[in-house]
Design a protein around this motif. Structure first.
Motif, PDB file in Angstrom:
ATOM      1  N   PHE A 104       0.663  -1.086   0.020  1.00 19.54           N
ATOM      2  CA  PHE A 104      -0.113  -0.044  -0.018  1.00 19.54           C
ATOM      3  C   PHE A 104       0.987   1.240  -0.004  1.00 19.54           C
ATOM      4  N   ARG A 105       0.738   2.166  -0.775  1.00 18.58           N
ATOM      5  CA  ARG A 105       1.395   3.474  -1.024  1.00 18.58           C
ATOM      6  C   ARG A 105       0.801   4.414  -1.467  1.00 18.58           C
ATOM      7  N   PHE A 106       1.009   5.929  -1.166  1.00 14.90           N
ATOM      8  CA  PHE A 106       0.227   6.926  -1.733  1.00 14.90           C
ATOM      9  C   PHE A 106       1.405   8.073  -2.157  1.00 14.90           C
ATOM     10  N   HIS A 107       0.682   8.928  -2.981  1.00 16.83           N
ATOM     11  CA  HIS A 107       1.458  10.258  -3.167  1.00 16.83           C
ATOM     12  C   HIS A 107       0.556  11.189  -3.786  1.00 16.83           C
ATOM     13  N   ARG A 108       0.866  12.529  -3.754  1.00 19.90           N
ATOM     14  CA  ARG A 108       0.220  13.572  -4.221  1.00 19.90           C
ATOM     15  C   ARG A 108       0.170  13.302  -5.915  1.00 19.90           C
ATOM     16  N   ILE A 109      -0.928  13.740  -6.322  1.00 22.38           N
ATOM     17  CA  ILE A 109      -1.212  13.764  -7.748  1.00 22.38           C
ATOM     18  C   ILE A 109      -0.754  14.891  -8.418  1.00 22.38           C
ATOM     19  N   ARG A 110       0.254  14.697  -9.363  1.00 24.29           N
ATOM     20  CA  ARG A 110       1.065  15.970  -9.754  1.00 24.29           C
ATOM     21  C   ARG A 110       1.172  15.766 -11.367  1.00 24.29           C
ATOM     22  N   SER A 111       0.919  16.581 -12.140  1.00 28.29           N
ATOM     23  CA  SER A 111       0.972  16.923 -13.583  1.00 28.29           C
ATOM     24  C   SER A 111       2.520  16.012 -14.173  1.00 28.29           C
ATOM     25  N   GLY A 112       2.473  15.115 -14.795  1.00 29.64           N
ATOM     26  CA  GLY A 112       3.581  14.616 -15.409  1.00 29.64           C
ATOM     27  C   GLY A 112       4.375  13.561 -14.431  1.00 29.64           C
ATOM     28  N   GLU A 113       3.870  13.460 -13.366  1.00 29.72           N
ATOM     29  CA  GLU A 113       4.314  12.457 -12.281  1.00 29.72           C
ATOM     30  C   GLU A 113       3.148  11.439 -11.749  1.00 29.72           C
ATOM     31  N   SER A 114       4.117  10.298 -11.796  1.00 29.26           N
ATOM     32  CA  SER A 114       3.230   9.190 -11.058  1.00 29.26           C
ATOM     33  C   SER A 114       4.151   7.826 -10.713  1.00 29.26           C
ATOM     34  N   TRP A 115       4.002   7.315  -9.805  1.00 27.97           N
ATOM     35  CA  TRP A 115       4.581   6.072  -9.180  1.00 27.97           C
ATOM     36  C   TRP A 115       4.579   5.073 -10.087  1.00 27.97           C
ATOM     37  N   ASN A 116       2.953   4.722 -10.656  1.00 28.10           N
ATOM     38  CA  ASN A 116       2.901   3.729 -11.398  1.00 28.10           C
ATOM     39  C   ASN A 116       2.989   4.203 -12.966  1.00 28.10           C
ATOM     40  N   THR A 117       2.830   3.147 -13.735  1.00 28.50           N
ATOM     41  CA  THR A 117       2.741   3.212 -15.085  1.00 28.50           C
ATOM     42  C   THR A 117       1.254   3.202 -15.452  1.00 28.50           C
ATOM     43  N   PRO A 118       0.826   4.145 -16.230  1.00 26.51           N
ATOM     44  CA  PRO A 118      -0.636   4.598 -16.498  1.00 26.51           C
ATOM     45  C   PRO A 118      -1.347   3.384 -17.050  1.00 26.51           C
ATOM     46  N   ASP A 119      -0.659   2.341 -17.702  1.00 28.19           N
ATOM     47  CA  ASP A 119      -1.247   1.313 -18.537  1.00 28.19           C
ATOM     48  C   ASP A 119      -1.020   0.162 -17.327  1.00 28.19           C
ATOM     49  N   LEU A 120      -2.327  -0.036 -16.742  1.00 32.92           N
ATOM     50  CA  LEU A 120      -2.075  -1.050 -15.330  1.00 32.92           C
ATOM     51  C   LEU A 120      -1.784  -2.529 -15.749  1.00 32.92           C
ATOM     52  N   ASP A 121      -2.488  -2.516 -17.209  1.00 31.55           N
ATOM     53  CA  ASP A 121      -2.416  -4.223 -17.479  1.00 31.55           C
ATOM     54  C   ASP A 121      -0.909  -4.436 -17.955  1.00 31.55           C
ATOM     55  N   SER A 122      -0.038  -3.518 -18.020  1.00 35.30           N
ATOM     56  CA  SER A 122       1.332  -3.834 -18.310  1.00 35.30           C
ATOM     57  C   SER A 122       2.202  -4.513 -17.136  1.00 35.30           C
ATOM     58  N   TYR A 123       1.621  -4.667 -15.856  1.00 37.68           N
ATOM     59  CA  TYR A 123       2.011  -5.048 -14.927  1.00 37.68           C
ATOM     60  C   TYR A 123       1.549  -6.753 -14.792  1.00 37.68           C
ATOM     61  N   ARG A 124       2.546  -7.540 -15.396  1.00 41.80           N
ATOM     62  CA  ARG A 124       2.146  -8.785 -15.705  1.00 41.80           C
ATOM     63  C   ARG A 124       2.060  -9.757 -14.577  1.00 41.80           C
ATOM     64  N   GLN A 125       2.925  -9.491 -13.520  1.00 43.48           N
ATOM     65  CA  GLN A 125       2.684 -10.370 -12.438  1.00 43.48           C
ATOM     66  C   GLN A 125       1.979  -9.700 -10.918  1.00 43.48           C
ATOM     67  N   ASP A 126       1.739  -8.367 -11.188  1.00 41.99           N
ATOM     68  CA  ASP A 126       1.060  -7.759 -10.050  1.00 41.99           C
ATOM     69  C   ASP A 126      -0.486  -7.592 -10.505  1.00 41.99           C
ATOM     70  N   LYS A 127      -1.302  -7.572  -9.278  1.00 37.14           N
ATOM     71  CA  LYS A 127      -2.647  -7.233  -9.379  1.00 37.14           C
ATOM     72  C   LYS A 127      -2.487  -5.784  -9.044  1.00 37.14           C
ATOM     73  N   LEU A 128      -2.950  -4.774  -9.503  1.00 39.38           N
ATOM     74  CA  LEU A 128      -2.992  -3.383  -9.232  1.00 39.38           C
ATOM     75  C   LEU A 128      -4.165  -2.697  -9.092  1.00 39.38           C
ATOM     76  N   VAL A 129      -4.422  -1.809  -8.104  1.00 40.09           N
ATOM     77  CA  VAL A 129      -5.649  -0.994  -7.951  1.00 40.09           C
ATOM     78  C   VAL A 129      -5.046   0.262  -7.698  1.00 40.09           C
ATOM     79  N   VAL A 130      -5.585   1.242  -8.332  1.00 43.27           N
ATOM     80  CA  VAL A 130      -5.286   2.798  -8.071  1.00 43.27           C
ATOM     81  C   VAL A 130      -6.527   3.506  -7.706  1.00 43.27           C
ATOM     82  N   ILE A 131      -6.538   4.176  -6.863  1.00 47.06           N
ATOM     83  CA  ILE A 131      -7.542   5.140  -6.155  1.00 47.06           C
ATOM     84  C   ILE A 131      -7.286   6.469  -6.134  1.00 47.06           C
ATOM     85  N   ASP A 132      -7.849   7.391  -6.983  1.00 48.06           N
ATOM     86  CA  ASP A 132      -7.539   8.836  -6.995  1.00 48.06           C
ATOM     87  C   ASP A 132      -8.675   9.631  -6.258  1.00 48.06           C
ATOM     88  N   VAL A 133      -8.356  10.316  -5.289  1.00 47.20           N
ATOM     89  CA  VAL A 133      -8.984  11.064  -4.565  1.00 47.20           C
ATOM     90  C   VAL A 133      -8.816  12.461  -5.078  1.00 47.20           C
TER      91      VAL A 133
END
Length: 176
Positions: A141-170
């Protein structure tokens, strides 16, 4: 605004196509995760941290490529340290079965919902991204501020072949 994105592996594991009720922990959020949420979150200058974090926010991003990576690193923890699941050790490597990965994802999503309430309590409105990931060796579990041009994760979540990934933006109104 609340946005939930997940890759296909997470959607199948969570069974969300049958409805979102399946993402609620049966016995409620694990007590250790309630304690994590009770730590609170705080803005320190340009970064978002756990309220009790000892990390040097003034030194961010340090050796990380950007502030979002710094925040994701500072806020990251292993869900299996707080949720009762079986973690076998095979060839000196942890192994978490599919069913327990689902349990960890459900608790991570539930924690993000609890934490999203804290986002609205921040002194300055702040858009926050919560990232929950699980695979056969761990769940985070991790979090970060949403900033233009920055993200810890890759936008294409299906590119994570081994991981199950859920991204929740507030994103509260007037968020910086």
């Amino acid at each position: 605004m609340l946005t939930v994105k997940m890759n296909d592996r997470a959607a199948v594991t969570l069974g969300v196509l049958s409805g979102f009720g399946v993402m609620e922990p049966r016995a409620g959020l694990a007590s250790g995760l309630r304690e994590q949420a009770a730590r609170g979150i705080a803005r320190r200058g340009e970064v978002l941290t756990w309220a009790d974090s000892a990390a040097d926010a003034g030194n961010a991003p340090s050796f990380f490529p950007n502030l979002s990576y710094w925040e994701a690193s500072d806020s990251s923890f292993h869900l299996e340290d707080f949720v009762a699941v079986a973690v076998a050790v095979v060839d000196n490597q942890p192994l978490i079965e599919e069913g327990d990965q689902r349990v960890l994802l459900v608790h991570g999503v539930a924690l993000a919902r609890v934490m999203s309430r804290l986002v609205y309590e921040l002194d300055l409105p702040t858009a926050v991204r919560f990232i929950v990931g699980a695979n056969e060796t761990n769940a985070t579990f991790r979090f970060h501020r949403i900033r233009s041009g920055e993200s810890w994760n890759t936008p294409d979540l299906d590119s994570y072949r081994q991981d199950k990934l859920v991204v929740i933006d507030v994103e509260p109104p007037d968020a910086a």
